[in-house]
Design an enzyme around this catalytic site. Structure first.
Site, PDB file in Angstrom:
ATOM      1  N   HIS A  18       0.859  -1.175   0.000  1.00 14.85           N
ATOM      2  CA  HIS A  18       0.000   0.000   0.000  1.00 14.85           C
ATOM      3  C   HIS A  18       0.902   1.235   0.000  1.00 14.85           C
ATOM      4  O   HIS A  18       2.059   1.181   0.395  1.00 14.85           O
ATOM      5  CB  HIS A  18      -0.837  -0.071   1.288  1.00 14.85           C
ATOM      6  CG  HIS A  18      -1.846   1.006   1.426  1.00 14.85           C
ATOM      7  ND1 HIS A  18      -1.634   2.118   2.202  1.00 14.85           N
ATOM      8  CD2 HIS A  18      -3.064   1.150   0.881  1.00 14.85           C
ATOM      9  CE1 HIS A  18      -2.695   2.900   2.126  1.00 14.85           C
ATOM     10  NE2 HIS A  18      -3.581   2.337   1.327  1.00 14.85           N
ATOM     11  N   SER A 256      -8.525   6.366   2.877  1.00 16.04           N
ATOM     12  CA  SER A 256      -9.254   5.161   3.224  1.00 16.04           C
ATOM     13  C   SER A 256      -9.202   4.250   2.005  1.00 16.04           C
ATOM     14  O   SER A 256      -9.139   4.715   0.868  1.00 16.04           O
ATOM     15  CB  SER A 256     -10.686   5.531   3.589  1.00 16.04           C
ATOM     16  OG  SER A 256     -11.603   4.734   2.858  1.00 16.04           O
ATOM     17  N   LYS A 257      -9.225   2.963   2.263  1.00 17.57           N
ATOM     18  CA  LYS A 257      -9.122   2.008   1.152  1.00 17.57           C
ATOM     19  C   LYS A 257     -10.313   2.165   0.216  1.00 17.57           C
ATOM     20  O   LYS A 257     -10.309   1.705  -0.907  1.00 17.57           O
ATOM     21  CB  LYS A 257      -9.042   0.578   1.680  1.00 17.57           C
ATOM     22  CG  LYS A 257      -7.866   0.423   2.637  1.00 17.57           C
ATOM     23  CD  LYS A 257      -7.000  -0.784   2.382  1.00 17.57           C
ATOM     24  CE  LYS A 257      -5.640  -0.581   3.029  1.00 17.57           C
ATOM     25  NZ  LYS A 257      -5.335  -1.373   4.171  1.00 17.57           N
ATOM     26  N   ARG A 258     -11.356   2.845   0.701  1.00 19.76           N
ATOM     27  CA  ARG A 258     -12.547   3.031  -0.143  1.00 19.76           C
ATOM     28  C   ARG A 258     -12.452   4.281  -1.014  1.00 19.76           C
ATOM     29  O   ARG A 258     -13.336   4.564  -1.788  1.00 19.76           O
ATOM     30  CB  ARG A 258     -13.788   3.112   0.737  1.00 19.76           C
ATOM     31  CG  ARG A 258     -14.188   1.765   1.319  1.00 19.76           C
ATOM     32  CD  ARG A 258     -15.375   1.922   2.237  1.00 19.76           C
ATOM     33  NE  ARG A 258     -15.058   2.773   3.380  1.00 19.76           N
ATOM     34  CZ  ARG A 258     -14.538   2.325   4.515  1.00 19.76           C
ATOM     35  NH1 ARG A 258     -14.295   1.052   4.662  1.00 19.76           N
ATOM     36  NH2 ARG A 258     -14.264   3.147   5.503  1.00 19.76           N
ATOM     37  N   ASP A 259     -11.358   5.025  -0.850  1.00 18.69           N
ATOM     38  CA  ASP A 259     -11.166   6.256  -1.607  1.00 18.69           C
ATOM     39  C   ASP A 259     -10.782   5.889  -3.034  1.00 18.69           C
ATOM     40  O   ASP A 259      -9.618   5.686  -3.340  1.00 18.69           O
ATOM     41  CB  ASP A 259      -9.981   7.018  -0.974  1.00 18.69           C
ATOM     42  CG  ASP A 259     -10.311   8.457  -0.731  1.00 18.69           C
ATOM     43  OD1 ASP A 259     -11.089   9.011  -1.512  1.00 18.69           O
ATOM     44  OD2 ASP A 259      -9.771   9.020   0.248  1.00 18.69           O
TER      45      ASP A 259
END
Ligand code: GLU
Length: 478
Positions: A18, A256-259
């Site tokens: 990441h 955020s991983k949802r970004d």
């Protein structure tokens, strides 16, 4: 004699590399290389339920792709420090945990999950802000332990925190930091299944691997006093810590991983055609500023100019524009051969070109070298040109409906048929011929051709379009 600098990047194989992890790895690497030290890659795999297959290899290989090359890793172990995976050294942690028990600073805890949950609830109801273990098992007699064992309970081992003790350290990023032991409950160092917890294993590893500096994410700041307590009990010298600030999106929110607007994993960067040198450079300036605002650094320059004191103590903003700018800089500076190697796989993704020969593709690729900011952009730009638009917009239809348009198109088509070679000069002459034959010029001359060829009113130079489509396809569209 000064100790050799040894730093590490220690991911858990619970996911792929990441952006935050890559940044931690990079700064550790720069630190090591700046001071002629070693950069160690090791694996913290004790959270066995969350480990995923392939994560270790992909983390390691993505780092190598970025040019962050470990001196030691599970694939390149130094026998003095191996093994490099925590699950391969459980007996070592067991031995050290037992030492702490023998010293009287760690103890078996037989409390069950349910009992701990109840304890927590009870403390919350009294208005206690953060839960602390109530030391129920601190002074169990051998008989009490026996009784618990007969009930089938398996103990964890907890570390007994000192009373009212200040843990002070100088953080490489934040300066002087201090925590009081009274704010920290006795925490588990060995789980009942014989697997150590992160805070314990990391100390044993850092000590045995002779790690001198630890640069990691600020989410670990609150773990540091727990780790310092373990160093203190063993009488080991702790490494120097530095906790890097979080990375935030342009709205100032933690990534955020949802970004979905922000690329987060190295695999995504690779796939979309970012160059490793560009990501290296981008990461370098994510939380670090150069003295003279220099924006492009080679690896050697980054190593030379790196100074942890310049690591930013405020959150680092992920700036997509800077990422694209940096990547386009590196694309422009590839020599043509390097550029072809990089770009051809992307061009082949465009169906229209799948069967074209490489020489032709190379010629076309150069049209975009100064323009594209990543590999995927050439796919999008080419698709925009080669995929025929079935439905034209109102404006485009109106232009084609003009009587002059059909004249221009007919005459242009005939002249194109007779053209031997498509190049800038020939195509310009072609338009001149059509202009003098029809008396039509300017927009009325160019737009109908452009719209017939691409379906839209904007885009790259006309001769490039004809070049890309080829004579036959251009004629058929006209
Ligand atoms: N495995 C930990 C993580 O991925 C490493 C933390 C540390 O560097 O101590 O966050």
């Amino acid at each position: 004699m000064e100790k050799k600098v040894r730093v590490r990047y220690a991911p858990s194989p619970t996911g792929y590399l990441h952006i935050g992890g890559a940044r931690s790895a990079l700064f550790n690497y720069l630190y090591a290389k700046k001071y002629n030290g070693d950069f160690v890659f090791r694996i913290e795999d004790t959270d066995i339920e969350r480990n995923i297959p392939g994560a270790e290899e992909s983390q390691l290989h993505d780092l190598i792709w970025l040019g962050i090359i470990p001196d030691e890793s599970p694939e390149k172990p130094n026998p003095k420090y191996a093994p490099y995976r925590q699950m391969e050294k459980l007996d070592i942690y067991k031995k050290y945990a037992q030492k702490l028990v023998d010293m009287g600073v760690a103890y078996e805890c037989y409390c069950t999950e349910d009992e701990l949950a109840e304890m927590k609830e009870e403390q919350l109801s009294r208005g206690v802000k953060s839960f602390k273990y109530n030391r129920h098992c601190l002074n169990l007699t051998p008989e009490e332990k026996e009784k618990y064992k007969k009930e089938g309970r398996k103990p964890t081992i907890r570390l007994k925190m000192m009373e009212n003790h200040e843990f002070k350290f100088h953080d490489l990023v934040r300066g002087d930091v201090s925590f009081n032991s009274n704010d920290i409950g006795d925490f588990v160092i060995m789980k009942s299944n014989g697997i150590p917890t992160y805070n314990f294993a990391v100390v044993v590893d850092d000590h045995l691997m002779e790690i001198t500096h630890v640069l990691r994410g600020e989410e670990h700041l609150s773990n540091t006093p727990k780790q310092l307590q373990i160093y203190e009990y063993f009488g080991w010298e702790p490494p120097q810590f530095g906790h890097m600030t979080i990375i935030v999106n342009p709205n100032g929110k933690k990534l955020s991983k949802r970004d979905h607007n922000i690329l987060q994993f190295m695999s995504q960067y690779k796939e979309l055609g970012y160059l490793p040198e560009a990501i290296f450079n981008f990461l370098f300036l994510l939380g670090w500023t150069s003295e003279n605002n220099q924006e492009i650094f080679t690896k050697e320059e980054a190593i030379k100019s790196f100074d942890p004191a310049r690591l930013s103590s405020s959150p680092s903003m992920f700036d997509n524009k800077r990422l694209l700018w940096t990547n386009s800089y590196y694309i422009k500076h590839l020599n043509d051969e390097e550029y072809f190697d990089f770009i051809l796989p992307f061009m082949k993704k465009v169906e229209f070109f799948a069967k074209k020969n490489e020489e032709e593709l190379k010629k076309i690729s150069l049209i975009f070298k100064q323009e594209i900011r990543n590999g995927q952009e050439i796919v999008d730009l080419l698709n925009e040109i080669v995929v025929k638009k079935e439905n034209l917009g109102e404006e485009e239809t109106a232009i084609l409906d003009k009587p002059s348009s059909s004249i221009v198109i007919e005459v242009f088509k005939k002249s194109l048929q007779n053209l031997d070679e498509i190049n800038e000069m020939n195509v310009k002459n072609l338009f001149k011929q059509v202009q003098s034959a029809t008396g039509i010029k300017g927009k009325d001359l160019y737009m109908p051709i452009r719209i017939k060829l691409t379906g839209v009113m904007h885009g790259i130079e006309m001769f490039n379009i004809i070049d890309i489509l080829g004579k036959e396809e251009s004629l058929s569209r006209l």
